[in-house]
Design an enzyme around this catalytic site. Structure first.
Site, PDB file in Angstrom:
ATOM      1  CG  HIS A  90      86.642  36.470 -13.523  1.00  0.00           C
ATOM      2  ND1 HIS A  90      85.712  35.314 -13.551  1.00  0.00           N
ATOM      3  CD2 HIS A  90      87.534  35.975 -12.675  1.00  0.00           C
ATOM      4  CE1 HIS A  90      85.858  34.858 -12.343  1.00  0.00           C
ATOM      5  NE2 HIS A  90      87.202  35.094 -11.713  1.00  0.00           N
ATOM      6  CD  GLU A  91      91.436  37.173 -13.363  1.00  0.00           C
ATOM      7  OE1 GLU A  91      91.614  37.686 -12.138  1.00  0.00           O
ATOM      8  OE2 GLU A  91      90.966  35.918 -13.405  1.00  0.00           O
ATOM      9  CG  HIS A 103      88.989  38.963  -9.195  1.00  0.00           C
ATOM     10  ND1 HIS A 103      87.998  38.578  -8.187  1.00  0.00           N
ATOM     11  CD2 HIS A 103      89.354  37.671  -9.857  1.00  0.00           C
ATOM     12  CE1 HIS A 103      87.529  37.194  -8.351  1.00  0.00           C
ATOM     13  NE2 HIS A 103      88.276  36.973  -9.468  1.00  0.00           N
TER      14      HIS A 103
END
Length: 189
Positions: free
Chosen positions: A90-91, A94
């Site tokens: 997820h990160e 980003h």
């Protein structure tokens, strides 16, 4: 931001040392985490030695992207390898979005919403099994519903997006376009 807002019915938190071992395992063995690290390198933003850090976090999140430092994994809000794999993915999505978009402004709610939609959709946050553990049993449109819900929650934590309805509106405006963007994957993994 990878959130921990929904009950998982298990003890939360592990030691910093155990969390570091799990992060190291994800970086060396998880195919999606390894793929994302390679793609970051390809777009000109290699993840250096200290790019992923372990911290105890005050907010109920499992991780976050802190610019310019890198990815944070919150040892006090994770308890399993699969959670760490999803949080890292997820990160890293980003981080990938930040690197590839010359004008991404995290204070802009719609920009933030776009990256949250992509991260929720592509990281495994909304896989059927994850949703089942959260008590969400819908079949039709469950992935999209989960992506919207989790993106809205994350955007609402942004201090620039806290007016009533602001996060939802940003997610609604960004959803169709950003959900369709699966880069660097060919499709939703």
């Amino acid at each position: 931001m990878s959130t921990d807002e929904e009950p998982q019915h298990k003890v939360r938190g592990i030691s910093t040392e155990d969390c570091q071992r799990m992060v190291d395992r994800a970086v060396s063995r998880d195919p999606v985490v390894k793929f994302m690290l390679e793609k970051l390198d390809e777009v000109g933003c290699p993840a250096g030695e200290n790019f992923i850090r372990i911290e105890s976090c005050p907010d109920a999140v499992v991780g976050g992207l802190r610019l310019p430092d890198g990815v944070i994994v919150c040892s006090n809000h994770v308890s399993a390898q699969e959670e760490i794999n999803h949080a890292l993915t997820h990160e890293l999505i980003h981080a990938y979005d930040h690197c590839r978009a010359a004008n991404l402004d995290w204070r802009n709610c719609e920009h933030h919403a776009c990256s949250e939609v992509r991260a929720a959709s592509l990281s495994g946050d909304c896989h059927f099994k994850q949703e089942l553990f959260r008590g969400n049993f819908g079949i039709r449109g469950q992935h999209q519903s989960c992506v919207k819900r989790r993106a809205e929650l994350s955007v609402s934590m942004n201090p620039h997006c806290r007016l009533p309805g602001q996060a939802r509106q940003a997610v609604d405006r960004a959803f169709e376009r950003c959900f369709a963007d699966t880069a660097p994957f060919d499709r939703i993994p």
